[in-house]
Design a protein around this motif. Structure first.
Motif, PDB file in Angstrom:
ATOM      1  N   ILE A  11      78.103  16.055 -90.076  1.00  0.00           N
ATOM      2  CA  ILE A  11      79.393  16.816 -90.896  1.00  0.00           C
ATOM      3  C   ILE A  11      79.862  16.867 -88.960  1.00  0.00           C
ATOM      4  N   ASN A  12      80.882  16.811 -88.243  1.00  0.00           N
ATOM      5  CA  ASN A  12      81.888  16.846 -87.810  1.00  0.00           C
ATOM      6  C   ASN A  12      83.287  18.020 -87.617  1.00  0.00           C
ATOM      7  N   VAL A  13      82.564  18.797 -86.974  1.00  0.00           N
ATOM      8  CA  VAL A  13      82.867  20.623 -87.451  1.00  0.00           C
ATOM      9  C   VAL A  13      83.838  20.549 -85.927  1.00  0.00           C
TER      10      VAL A  13
ATOM     11  N   VAL B  64      89.414  12.589 -78.364  1.00  0.00           N
ATOM     12  CA  VAL B  64      87.793  11.852 -78.310  1.00  0.00           C
ATOM     13  C   VAL B  64      87.121  13.426 -79.127  1.00  0.00           C
ATOM     14  N   GLY B  65      85.806  13.041 -80.360  1.00  0.00           N
ATOM     15  CA  GLY B  65      85.352  13.602 -80.430  1.00  0.00           C
ATOM     16  C   GLY B  65      85.047  13.817 -81.973  1.00  0.00           C
ATOM     17  N   GLU B  66      87.333  12.862 -82.517  1.00  0.00           N
ATOM     18  CA  GLU B  66      86.521  13.117 -84.032  1.00  0.00           C
ATOM     19  C   GLU B  66      88.264  11.851 -84.220  1.00  0.00           C
ATOM     20  N   PRO B  67      87.978  11.363 -85.784  1.00  0.00           N
ATOM     21  CA  PRO B  67      89.371  10.771 -85.908  1.00  0.00           C
ATOM     22  C   PRO B  67      90.501  11.941 -85.901  1.00  0.00           C
ATOM     23  N   ILE B  68      91.499  11.215 -84.871  1.00  0.00           N
ATOM     24  CA  ILE B  68      92.963  12.371 -85.010  1.00  0.00           C
ATOM     25  C   ILE B  68      93.829  11.677 -86.219  1.00  0.00           C
TER      26      ILE B  68
ATOM     27  N   HIS C 175      82.167  18.843 -83.650  1.00  0.00           N
ATOM     28  CA  HIS C 175      80.456  18.946 -82.728  1.00  0.00           C
ATOM     29  C   HIS C 175      80.287  18.294 -83.977  1.00  0.00           C
ATOM     30  N   ARG C 176      79.314  18.374 -84.074  1.00  0.00           N
ATOM     31  CA  ARG C 176      78.313  16.971 -84.417  1.00  0.00           C
ATOM     32  C   ARG C 176      77.278  18.172 -85.519  1.00  0.00           C
ATOM     33  N   PHE C 177      76.791  17.724 -86.319  1.00  0.00           N
ATOM     34  CA  PHE C 177      76.151  18.708 -86.964  1.00  0.00           C
ATOM     35  C   PHE C 177      75.525  17.932 -88.653  1.00  0.00           C
TER      36      PHE C 177
ATOM     37  N   ARG D   5      89.402   1.765 -85.837  1.00  0.00           N
ATOM     38  CA  ARG D   5      89.891   2.937 -86.780  1.00  0.00           C
ATOM     39  C   ARG D   5      88.717   3.289 -87.198  1.00  0.00           C
ATOM     40  N   ILE D   6      88.477   4.858 -86.458  1.00  0.00           N
ATOM     41  CA  ILE D   6      87.458   5.060 -87.056  1.00  0.00           C
ATOM     42  C   ILE D   6      87.696   5.608 -88.304  1.00  0.00           C
ATOM     43  N   ILE D   7      86.395   5.435 -89.515  1.00  0.00           N
ATOM     44  CA  ILE D   7      86.918   6.997 -90.383  1.00  0.00           C
ATOM     45  C   ILE D   7      85.784   8.038 -90.637  1.00  0.00           C
ATOM     46  N   GLY D   8      85.364   8.071 -90.192  1.00  0.00           N
ATOM     47  CA  GLY D   8      83.713   8.518 -90.260  1.00  0.00           C
ATOM     48  C   GLY D   8      82.595   8.436 -90.349  1.00  0.00           C
ATOM     49  N   ARG D   9      81.816   9.583 -90.590  1.00  0.00           N
ATOM     50  CA  ARG D   9      79.799   9.435 -90.228  1.00  0.00           C
ATOM     51  C   ARG D   9      79.815   8.495 -91.801  1.00  0.00           C
ATOM     52  N   VAL D  10      78.935   7.656 -92.064  1.00  0.00           N
ATOM     53  CA  VAL D  10      78.459   7.693 -93.168  1.00  0.00           C
ATOM     54  C   VAL D  10      77.077   8.014 -93.304  1.00  0.00           C
TER      55      VAL D  10
ATOM     56  N   GLY E  74      76.209   4.892 -86.937  1.00  0.00           N
ATOM     57  CA  GLY E  74      76.462   6.373 -88.049  1.00  0.00           C
ATOM     58  C   GLY E  74      77.694   6.147 -88.652  1.00  0.00           C
ATOM     59  N   ASP E  75      78.543   5.020 -88.223  1.00  0.00           N
ATOM     60  CA  ASP E  75      79.955   5.639 -87.774  1.00  0.00           C
ATOM     61  C   ASP E  75      80.463   4.723 -89.394  1.00  0.00           C
ATOM     62  N   GLY E  76      81.191   4.705 -89.802  1.00  0.00           N
ATOM     63  CA  GLY E  76      81.778   3.767 -90.769  1.00  0.00           C
ATOM     64  C   GLY E  76      83.811   3.602 -89.951  1.00  0.00           C
TER      65      GLY E  76
ATOM     66  N   VAL F 229      95.339   8.024 -75.308  1.00  0.00           N
ATOM     67  CA  VAL F 229      94.173   7.006 -75.666  1.00  0.00           C
ATOM     68  C   VAL F 229      92.831   7.703 -76.523  1.00  0.00           C
ATOM     69  N   ASP F 230      93.309   6.770 -77.497  1.00  0.00           N
ATOM     70  CA  ASP F 230      92.564   7.852 -78.475  1.00  0.00           C
ATOM     71  C   ASP F 230      90.383   7.389 -78.346  1.00  0.00           C
ATOM     72  N   THR F 231      89.644   7.571 -77.536  1.00  0.00           N
ATOM     73  CA  THR F 231      88.706   7.348 -77.407  1.00  0.00           C
ATOM     74  C   THR F 231      87.471   7.813 -78.289  1.00  0.00           C
ATOM     75  N   TRP F 232      86.618   6.505 -78.940  1.00  0.00           N
ATOM     76  CA  TRP F 232      85.633   6.619 -79.193  1.00  0.00           C
ATOM     77  C   TRP F 232      84.510   6.352 -79.244  1.00  0.00           C
ATOM     78  N   TRP F 233      83.398   7.331 -78.830  1.00  0.00           N
ATOM     79  CA  TRP F 233      82.004   6.651 -78.319  1.00  0.00           C
ATOM     80  C   TRP F 233      81.584   7.649 -78.703  1.00  0.00           C
ATOM     81  N   GLN F 234      80.410   8.417 -77.953  1.00  0.00           N
ATOM     82  CA  GLN F 234      78.964   9.147 -78.645  1.00  0.00           C
ATOM     83  C   GLN F 234      77.920   9.839 -77.745  1.00  0.00           C
ATOM     84  N   THR F 235      77.445  11.207 -77.973  1.00  0.00           N
ATOM     85  CA  THR F 235      76.442  11.298 -76.823  1.00  0.00           C
ATOM     86  C   THR F 235      75.403  10.366 -76.734  1.00  0.00           C
ATOM     87  N   GLU F 236      75.094   9.193 -77.592  1.00  0.00           N
ATOM     88  CA  GLU F 236      74.362   8.464 -77.406  1.00  0.00           C
ATOM     89  C   GLU F 236      74.710   7.160 -76.606  1.00  0.00           C
TER      90      GLU F 236
HETATM   91  C1  WTA Z   1      82.704  10.763 -84.114  1.00  0.00           C
HETATM   92  C2  WTA Z   1      81.873  13.036 -79.156  1.00  0.00           C
HETATM   93  C3  WTA Z   1      86.773   9.432 -84.374  1.00  0.00           C
HETATM   94  C4  WTA Z   1      82.445   9.861 -84.484  1.00  0.00           C
HETATM   95  C5  WTA Z   1      81.957  11.994 -77.483  1.00  0.00           C
HETATM   96  C6  WTA Z   1      81.419   9.943 -83.530  1.00  0.00           C
HETATM   97  C7  WTA Z   1      85.406  10.141 -83.046  1.00  0.00           C
HETATM   98  C8  WTA Z   1      80.672  11.022 -83.195  1.00  0.00           C
HETATM   99  C9  WTA Z   1      85.827   9.799 -81.888  1.00  0.00           C
HETATM  100  C10 WTA Z   1      80.259  11.312 -81.855  1.00  0.00           C
HETATM  101  C11 WTA Z   1      87.780   8.728 -82.074  1.00  0.00           C
HETATM  102  C12 WTA Z   1      84.030  10.896 -81.472  1.00  0.00           C
HETATM  103  N1  WTA Z   1      87.580   8.652 -83.751  1.00  0.00           N
HETATM  104  N2  WTA Z   1      85.980  10.099 -84.285  1.00  0.00           N
HETATM  105  N3  WTA Z   1      88.004   8.736 -81.307  1.00  0.00           N
HETATM  106  N4  WTA Z   1      84.952  10.486 -81.174  1.00  0.00           N
HETATM  107  N5  WTA Z   1      84.096  10.550 -82.945  1.00  0.00           N
HETATM  108  O1  WTA Z   1      78.370  12.328 -80.205  1.00  0.00           O
HETATM  109  O2  WTA Z   1      81.851  10.438 -85.514  1.00  0.00           O
HETATM  110  O3  WTA Z   1      79.388  14.672 -80.407  1.00  0.00           O
HETATM  111  O4  WTA Z   1      79.899   9.481 -84.172  1.00  0.00           O
HETATM  112  O5  WTA Z   1      80.323  12.113 -78.769  1.00  0.00           O
HETATM  113  O6  WTA Z   1      81.652  11.704 -83.525  1.00  0.00           O
HETATM  114  O7  WTA Z   1      79.527  12.797 -81.561  1.00  0.00           O
HETATM  115  P1  WTA Z   1      79.721  13.081 -80.388  1.00  0.00           P
END
Ligand code: WTA
Length: 636
Positions: free
Chosen positions: A508-510, A373-377, A513-515, A499-504, A487-489, A397-404
Motif C-alpha cells: 500500500i502507498n501511504v 512523484v510517488g503515487e497516482p495524482i 510511502h510504500r508499506f 496512466r498508473i492505476i496502483g499496486r497489484v 508490481g503496478d497496474g 511532469v507526472d513521473t512514474w518510477w520506483q526505488t528499484e
Molecule cells: C507508485 C518512488 C503513480 C507506484 C519514486 C510505484 C506512482 C511506487 C508514481 C514506487 C506516479 C510512483 N504515478 N504511481 N507518478 N510514482 N508511484 O519505490 O505504485 O517509493 O510502484 O518510489 O510508487 O514507490 P517508491
C-alpha cells in the motif's frame, strides 16, 4: 551543461532518441555515457538478463561518481551554487554551498570517515535529518567507495536495527536531534536504542545540529565537528568498478521484511543524470527544488545525485509544508526564485485543504516546470496544482518510477511532451514498457489495461537485493521471466500515454510511502493483546491510501477498553516501524474471512474498508460466511 548532446529539446528529438534507444541500445547509451569523467571506459555497454536478474551496465569501466558530481564542474562552475539549504524555521539562517565549497566539505567528511576506519566496500548507515551534512555524508561515502544506506529519520529504533543488521553496517552517521515543524526529536537517542542489538557497528559519528546534550558511548561515538578539525581538506576519489555497489536503500515489498535494493556506480550515474536533465529540462541558471527527504529514493536521485551530476543548483528543505504556516512551500519558492519544483501528490492534497490565500499571496513567478512523484495524482489535485501553483503556464511532469528503477521511467519531458492530467505519459528513451495479462501475455494496442512490466534493461535498474539475490530474482523477474515486473497496474490510452492505476500486489502507498501489508501486520501482531491481524489500504483524501487494520484480540475487548487497546496497538506499530506506518483505522473483530484452506480473503476486507459492501462477490467459499456480516456491522 556538459552532456549537451544527450539533451532532448523537441518532441521530434524525443521520438528520434526513443527510436534509437530501442533499435540500438548499446550505441545509444555509449553516446549518452561518453561525456562523463571515466578513469577507464567500459568493455561492454550492457549485459542483459531479465530471467536471472544479473544485469550489468558499462562493465569494465572505472570511475568515481563524486568526481562527476563535483570535481568535473569545478573549472566551469566552481562558484556556482550547488546546494542551498533552507532551515525548518524561516527566521534562522539559510546555508549555501558553491560547487567548490561542497567539494571541500565532501572531501573533509570523507577524510573523517577514513580516519574512523571506514573503508571501501564498508556499509555505512546514515540516519540524519535534512541538514546539509546529510547530503555531504552521502557523497563522502561515495567518495571513498563506502556503501551508503540512508534510513529515513522517521523510522523507529527497531526499523534502524533491522536495516543495520541486514547490511552488517560498521558505521552509523547521525545527529543530536532534528526539527520537524514545531517539534524537535532526539535522533541520537533512537540510534542508541537501535544499536543495543547491532553488534556490527564499531563507530557512530554524530553531527551537532540542535546543540542538545547526548549520551556518547565511550570508544564508539565521536562528534563530527571534533573529528573534522583534524581532517584534511582534500581527498582523492576512490576508483570504483562500474558494478561496485553505490548504495542500498530499503523498501517494502509484498512479503516479509523490507529488502535492501542495491544500486551500482556507473549505470545509476548515467541514468540519474540523463533522466534529470531531460524530464526537468533544466537550464544553467535554474534553481531546482525537490521536496523529498534524502531518506527516500527521490531524495537520492533527484535532490542529490541527478542535480549535482547535471551541474544544477539544488535546494534542500529541512522543514514541513505546513510550518510555520501552510504557505511555507510557496514562500520558499518566492524567496529563492525556484524555477523547477518537484513534490508529491499527498503534499498538494494537504495544502489544497487549507485556505486558498495561503498560495494566492505569493507570486510564484519564477516557476517554469512542476513535477509530482510517488503515487497516482488525482485529477482534482492536478488541476489545483496546475491552476494555483503553475498559474496555467507551467507543465506538470507526472513521473512514474520506483526505488528499484533508480530513476524516472515514464513521464512527460518538461513542456515538450503532450500533457494529460493524471497520466504519467510516455516512456523515457531506453524504457520499453509492456502491459501483461495475469498469465504473462503481452497486450497489444491501445486503450488497454494490464500489469506493467519492462522488457529491456535500463542503466539505473536494481542489481540485487542485499545479501539475497534469489529474493531479487523471484520478486522482479520470477513472475514473468524475461520481464522486469513492476508490481503496478497501468492503462495505455488511445494515444499510447500510460496512466498508473496502483499496486497489484499487497503493497500500500501511504502518502507516497510504500508499506507491505504483511510488514504492518507483523508489527501489529507484536502487540500483547493481538492474536492475528489483516491490513488493507482504503482511499484517503490526503494520504492517497490509508491503513485499515482488522485485528483479532486474545480476550474479548470490552467497549470501555477499546480506546486503550487501539492506542496500545498504534504504539506498537510506531515502535516497530515508525509514525509513518500508524494505522488510520483499527477494527477489532472476532474472526477474519478465510477460505477453507485458511487463506485470508483480502478482497472482501478491501471492499469493506472502501465501503463497497453492496458488491462483495462470492463469499460462499468462506469457512465462516457469518463473519463478514459482523465485520460490515462494525466498519469504521
Ligand atoms: C507508485 C518512488 C503513480 C507506484 C519514486 C510505484 C506512482 C511506487 C508514481 C514506487 C506516479 C510512483 N504515478 N504511481 N507518478 N510514482 N508511484 O519505490 O505504485 O517509493 O510502484 O518510489 O510508487 O514507490 P517508491
Amino acid at each position: 551543461m556538459p552532456t549537451q548532446h544527450s539533451r532532448i529539446r523537441t518532441f521530434e528529438e524525443y521520438t528520434d532518441a526513443y527510436k534509437r534507444s530501442v533499435e540500438n541500445p548499446e550505441q545509444f547509451w555509449a553516446d549518452v555515457a561518453e561525456p562523463f569523467t571515466w578513469r577507464r571506459k567500459w568493455d561492454t555497454v550492457v549485459k542483459a538478463d531479465l530471467v536471472g536478474g544479473h544485469n550489468e551496465w558499462f562493465s569494465g569501466a572505472k570511475l568515481n561518481i563524486t568526481e562527476n558530481c563535483l570535481d568535473r564542474h569545478l573549472a566551469t562552475r566552481g562558484n556556482k551554487l550547488a546546494l542551498i539549504w533552507e532551515p525548518n524555521d524561516p527566521k534562522t539562517r539559510q546555508i549555501r554551498y558553491t560547487y567548490r565549497e561542497l567539494h571541500q566539505e565532501v572531501c573533509r567528511f570523507a577524510n573523517v570517515l577514513h580516519n574512523n576506519g571506514v573503508e571501501k566496500g564498508d556499509r555505512v548507515c546514515i540516519y540524519m535529518p535534512m541538514i546539509p551534512q546529510l547530503a555531504i555524508a552521502v557523497l563522502a561515502c561515495a567518495r571513498i567507495g563506502a556503501v551508503h544506506s540512508v534510513v529515513f529519520a522517521g523510522f523507529s529504533a527497531t526499523a534502524i536495527a533491522d536495516r543495520v543488521n541486514d547490511a552488517q553496517a560498521t558505521t552509523v552517521l547521525t545527529s543530536d536531534g532534528l526539527n520537524r515543524g514545531a517539534r524537535q526529536i532526539p535522533v541520537k537517542r533512537v540510534v542508541d536504542e537501535a544499536l543495543e542489538t547491532c553488534p556490527s557497528v564499531r563507530r557512530v559519528i554524530v553531527v551537532e545540529h540542535l546543540g542538545w546534550p547526548v549520551h556518547m558511548e565511550e570508544g564508539r561515538d565521536v562528534w563530527y565537528h571534533e573529528e573534522a578539525l583534524e581532517a584534511e581538506k582534500s581527498c582523492p576519489a576512490e576508483e570504483m568498478d562500474a558494478e561496485d555497489m553505490l548504495f542500498i536503500l530499503y523498501t517494502s515489498g509484498s512479503t516479509g521484511k523490507p529488502k535492501g535494493v542495491v544500486h551500482t556506480q556507473a549505470g545509476y550515474m548515467v541514468w540519474a543524470d540523463y533522466t534529470f536533465r531531460n524530464v526537468f529540462q533544466v537550464q544553467e541558471n535554474d534553481i531546482y527544488w525537490c521536496t523529498a527527504d534524502i531518506g527516500w529514493v527521490t531524495g537520492h536521485s533527484y535532490l542529490l545525485y541527478g542535480p549535482l551530476l547535471s551541474g544544477a543548483s539544488t535546494l534542500m528543505f529541512e522543514g514541513v509544508p505546513t510550518y510555520p504556516s501552510a504557505g511555507r512551500f510557496w514562500e520558499v519558492i518566492d524567496k529563492h526564485g525556484v524555477n523547477i519544483f518537484y513534490t508529491a501528490p499527498t503534499a498538494i492534497r494537504s495544502l489544497m485543504a487549507t485556505p486558498l490565500d495561503n498560495v494566492l499571496s505569493y507570486s510564484l513567478d519564477s516557476l517554469r516546470i512542476l513535477g509530482t512523484v510517488g503515487e497516482p495524482i488525482n485529477v482534482e489535485a492536478w488541476d489545483w496544482y496546475h491552476t494555483h501553483v503553475g498559474k496555467e503556464r507551467c507543465p506538470i511532469v507526472d513521473t512514474w518510477w520506483q526505488t528499484e528503477t533508480g530513476g524516472i521511467m515514464i513521464s512527460a519531458l518538461g513542456s515538450i511532451s503532450p500533457l494529460k492530467p493524471a497520466h504519467a505519459g510516455q516512456p523515457l528513451p531506453g524504457v520499453q514498457p509492456v502491459l501483461l495479462t495475469q498469465e504473462g501475455k503481452e497486450i497489444e494496442g491501445n486503450e488497454e489495461e494490464g500489469y506493467l512490466a519492462i522488457k529491456y534493461p535500463w542503466p539505473g535498474m536494481i542489481r540485487t537485493t542485499y545479501g539475497d539475490h534469489e529474493r531479487c530474482r523471484q520478486t522482479y523477474f520470477g513472475a514473468y521471466p524475461g520481464y522486469y515486473f513492476t508490481g503496478d497496474g497501468a492503462r495505455r490510452d488511445k494515444d499510447g500515454l500510460y496512466r498508473i492505476i496502483g499496486r497489484v500486489d499487497d503493497v500500500i502507498n501511504v502518502s507516497g510511502h510504500r508499506f507491505g501489508t504483511a510488514e504492518i501486520e507483523n508489527a501489529i501482531n507484536e502487540n500483547a493483546y493481538v492474536v492475528e491481524s489483516a491490513v488493507v489500504g482504503y482511499p484517503h483524501d490526503v494520504k492517497g491510501q490509508g491503513i485499515y487494520a482488522f485485528v483479532i484480540c486474545g480476550e474479548p475487548v470490552k467497549p470501555n477498553q477499546l480506546s486503550h487497546v487501539e492506542a496500545s496497538i498504534i504504539e506498537t506499530v510506531v515502535a516497530e516501524i515508525g509514525k509513518i506506518a500508524k494505522p488510520d483505522k483499527i477494527q477489532i473483530v472476532s474472526g477474519l474471512p478465510k477460505t477453507r484452506s485458511g487463506k485470508i480473503m483480502r478482497r472482501i476486507l478491501r471492499k469493506v474498508a472502501e465501503g463497497e459492501i453492496s458488491n462483495l462477490g462470492d463469499t460462499t467459499t468462506l469457512l465462516d460466511p457469518g463473519i463478514v456480516e459482523e465485520i460490515i456491522a462494525g466498519k469504521k
